[in-house]
Design a protein around this motif. Structure first.
Motif, mmCIF file in Angstrom:
data_model
loop_
_atom_site.group_PDB
_atom_site.id
_atom_site.type_symbol
_atom_site.label_atom_id
_atom_site.label_comp_id
_atom_site.label_asym_id
_atom_site.label_seq_id
_atom_site.Cartn_x
_atom_site.Cartn_y
_atom_site.Cartn_z
ATOM 1 N N CYS A 7 -38.833 83.409 -133.009
ATOM 2 C CA CYS A 7 -38.145 82.124 -133.108
ATOM 3 C C CYS A 7 -36.805 82.380 -133.809
ATOM 4 C CB CYS A 7 -38.995 81.073 -133.822
ATOM 5 S SG CYS A 7 -39.271 81.356 -135.569
ATOM 6 N N SER A 8 -36.184 81.343 -134.296
ATOM 7 C CA SER A 8 -34.870 81.521 -134.910
ATOM 8 C C SER A 8 -34.938 82.147 -136.294
ATOM 9 C CB SER A 8 -34.131 80.182 -135.001
ATOM 10 O OG SER A 8 -33.854 79.695 -133.717
ATOM 11 N N ARG A 9 -35.638 81.488 -137.209
ATOM 12 C CA ARG A 9 -35.588 81.930 -138.603
ATOM 13 C C ARG A 9 -36.899 82.496 -139.124
ATOM 14 N NH1 ARG A 9 -32.312 77.556 -141.915
ATOM 15 N NH2 ARG A 9 -34.452 76.881 -142.181
ATOM 16 N N ASN A 10 -37.913 82.571 -138.292
ATOM 17 C CA ASN A 10 -39.197 83.134 -138.683
ATOM 18 C C ASN A 10 -39.750 82.466 -139.937
ATOM 19 O OD1 ASN A 10 -40.651 86.013 -140.007
ATOM 20 N ND2 ASN A 10 -41.322 85.130 -138.091
ATOM 21 N N ARG A 11 -39.611 81.145 -139.972
ATOM 22 C CA ARG A 11 -40.119 80.405 -141.134
ATOM 23 C C ARG A 11 -41.283 79.499 -140.764
ATOM 24 N NH1 ARG A 11 -34.302 79.508 -143.597
ATOM 25 N NH2 ARG A 11 -34.111 81.585 -144.465
ATOM 26 N N LEU A 12 -41.306 78.965 -139.542
ATOM 27 C CA LEU A 12 -42.362 78.032 -139.170
ATOM 28 C C LEU A 12 -43.062 78.423 -137.866
ATOM 29 C CD1 LEU A 12 -40.608 74.665 -140.051
ATOM 30 C CD2 LEU A 12 -42.384 75.826 -141.337
ATOM 31 N N ARG A 13 -42.343 78.372 -136.773
ATOM 32 C CA ARG A 13 -42.998 78.502 -135.468
ATOM 33 C C ARG A 13 -43.604 79.877 -135.214
ATOM 34 N NH1 ARG A 13 -38.329 76.274 -131.810
ATOM 35 N NH2 ARG A 13 -37.182 77.479 -133.332
ATOM 36 N N SER A 14 -42.820 80.926 -135.284
ATOM 37 C CA SER A 14 -43.386 82.237 -134.965
ATOM 38 C C SER A 14 -44.417 82.698 -135.994
ATOM 39 C CB SER A 14 -42.294 83.285 -134.731
ATOM 40 O OG SER A 14 -41.460 83.436 -135.849
ATOM 41 N N PRO A 15 -44.229 82.450 -137.309
ATOM 42 C CA PRO A 15 -45.302 82.814 -138.237
ATOM 43 C C PRO A 15 -46.586 82.008 -138.015
ATOM 44 C CG PRO A 15 -43.263 82.512 -139.451
ATOM 45 C CD PRO A 15 -43.026 82.041 -138.043
ATOM 46 N N THR A 16 -46.436 80.743 -137.599
ATOM 47 C CA THR A 16 -47.614 79.925 -137.306
ATOM 48 C C THR A 16 -48.360 80.499 -136.101
ATOM 49 O OG1 THR A 16 -46.577 77.954 -138.219
ATOM 50 C CG2 THR A 16 -48.414 77.612 -136.692
ATOM 51 N N ALA A 17 -47.632 80.871 -135.068
ATOM 52 C CA ALA A 17 -48.260 81.482 -133.895
ATOM 53 C C ALA A 17 -48.934 82.798 -134.279
ATOM 54 C CB ALA A 17 -47.225 81.707 -132.801
ATOM 55 N N GLU A 18 -48.253 83.589 -135.089
ATOM 56 C CA GLU A 18 -48.830 84.858 -135.550
ATOM 57 C C GLU A 18 -50.144 84.610 -136.286
ATOM 58 O OE1 GLU A 18 -47.675 88.687 -138.371
ATOM 59 O OE2 GLU A 18 -46.408 86.902 -138.399
ATOM 60 N N GLN A 19 -50.135 83.649 -137.189
ATOM 61 C CA GLN A 19 -51.343 83.337 -137.955
ATOM 62 C C GLN A 19 -52.461 82.834 -137.044
ATOM 63 O OE1 GLN A 19 -50.823 80.357 -140.961
ATOM 64 N NE2 GLN A 19 -52.844 80.661 -141.811
ATOM 65 N N ILE A 53 -43.658 89.801 -125.567
ATOM 66 C CA ILE A 53 -42.794 89.075 -126.497
ATOM 67 C C ILE A 53 -42.713 87.637 -126.027
ATOM 68 C CG2 ILE A 53 -40.491 88.867 -127.503
ATOM 69 C CD1 ILE A 53 -40.149 91.887 -126.996
ATOM 70 N N LEU A 54 -43.032 86.715 -126.931
ATOM 71 C CA LEU A 54 -42.977 85.284 -126.625
ATOM 72 C C LEU A 54 -41.940 84.616 -127.506
ATOM 73 C CD1 LEU A 54 -46.818 84.636 -126.449
ATOM 74 C CD2 LEU A 54 -45.241 84.882 -124.543
ATOM 75 N N VAL A 55 -41.005 83.904 -126.891
ATOM 76 C CA VAL A 55 -39.990 83.167 -127.631
ATOM 77 C C VAL A 55 -40.354 81.688 -127.620
ATOM 78 C CG1 VAL A 55 -38.147 84.825 -127.192
ATOM 79 C CG2 VAL A 55 -38.503 82.934 -125.603
ATOM 80 N N MET A 56 -39.807 80.949 -128.557
ATOM 81 C CA MET A 56 -40.135 79.544 -128.702
ATOM 82 C C MET A 56 -39.198 78.623 -127.922
ATOM 83 S SD MET A 56 -42.776 79.719 -130.541
ATOM 84 C CE MET A 56 -43.528 81.196 -131.203
ATOM 85 N N LYS A 58 -35.807 78.549 -124.793
ATOM 86 C CA LYS A 58 -35.071 79.258 -123.746
ATOM 87 C C LYS A 58 -33.837 79.975 -124.319
ATOM 88 C CE LYS A 58 -34.567 80.074 -119.311
ATOM 89 N NZ LYS A 58 -35.475 80.976 -118.635
ATOM 90 N N ARG A 59 -33.141 79.333 -125.236
ATOM 91 C CA ARG A 59 -31.930 79.961 -125.801
ATOM 92 C C ARG A 59 -32.272 81.229 -126.591
ATOM 93 N NH1 ARG A 59 -30.810 78.916 -131.158
ATOM 94 N NH2 ARG A 59 -32.201 77.417 -132.138
ATOM 95 N N GLN A 60 -33.477 81.275 -127.127
ATOM 96 C CA GLN A 60 -33.899 82.469 -127.858
ATOM 97 C C GLN A 60 -34.156 83.635 -126.910
ATOM 98 O OE1 GLN A 60 -37.113 80.625 -129.910
ATOM 99 N NE2 GLN A 60 -35.783 79.816 -131.511
ATOM 100 N N GLU A 61 -34.578 83.330 -125.691
ATOM 101 C CA GLU A 61 -34.734 84.374 -124.686
ATOM 102 C C GLU A 61 -33.378 85.017 -124.405
ATOM 103 O OE1 GLU A 61 -36.184 85.021 -120.071
ATOM 104 O OE2 GLU A 61 -36.285 83.024 -120.946
ATOM 105 N N LYS A 62 -32.357 84.187 -124.279
ATOM 106 C CA LYS A 62 -31.000 84.694 -124.036
ATOM 107 C C LYS A 62 -30.538 85.569 -125.206
ATOM 108 C CE LYS A 62 -26.323 83.266 -123.052
ATOM 109 N NZ LYS A 62 -25.293 82.466 -123.619
ATOM 110 N N LEU A 63 -30.732 85.102 -126.428
ATOM 111 C CA LEU A 63 -30.353 85.888 -127.605
ATOM 112 C C LEU A 63 -31.126 87.196 -127.680
ATOM 113 C CD1 LEU A 63 -30.064 83.178 -130.414
ATOM 114 C CD2 LEU A 63 -28.227 84.612 -129.525
ATOM 115 N N LEU A 64 -32.399 87.140 -127.363
ATOM 116 C CA LEU A 64 -33.217 88.346 -127.366
ATOM 117 C C LEU A 64 -32.664 89.369 -126.387
ATOM 118 C CD1 LEU A 64 -35.829 89.841 -128.248
ATOM 119 C CD2 LEU A 64 -36.966 88.675 -126.352
ATOM 120 N N LYS A 65 -32.323 88.927 -125.194
ATOM 121 C CA LYS A 65 -31.760 89.824 -124.183
ATOM 122 C C LYS A 65 -30.428 90.412 -124.643
ATOM 123 C CE LYS A 65 -33.869 87.647 -120.158
ATOM 124 N NZ LYS A 65 -33.599 86.852 -118.948
ATOM 125 N N GLU A 66 -29.600 89.593 -125.299
ATOM 126 C CA GLU A 66 -28.300 90.065 -125.779
ATOM 127 C C GLU A 66 -28.452 91.110 -126.879
ATOM 128 O OE1 GLU A 66 -26.184 86.584 -127.048
ATOM 129 O OE2 GLU A 66 -25.911 85.852 -125.001
#
Length: 78
Positions: A7-19, A53-56, A58-66
């Protein structure tokens, strides 16, 4: 299977999914963020480590690719 949630800041969404998925048999999970102020910033090592790799957003997919394009060669991305 190794799954990286991004996710963007790894504070809520991606850590929640990880947990949420951390106790699933057959899965190793991690999370990272794309922003400079992320709690855990995305690294090349994390990208190479992951089987999926799962992004939260669509714009994060673009950033990941970049940012990690050369390391994503093993992935089939649109």
């Amino acid at each position: 299977m190794r799954v990286l949630f991004v996710c963007s800041r790894n504070r809520l969404r991606s850590p929640t999914a990880e947990q949420h998925f951390s106790n699933r048999p057959g899965l190793e999970v991690a999370s990272a963020g794309l922003s400079p102020d992320a709690e855990e910033q995305l690294t090349a090592e994390a990208v190479v480590w992951a089987d999926l790799i799962l992004v939260m957003e669509k714009r994060q997919e673009k950033l990941l690719k970049e940012r990690a394009g050369p390391y994503l060669a093993a992935f089939k991305l649109p």
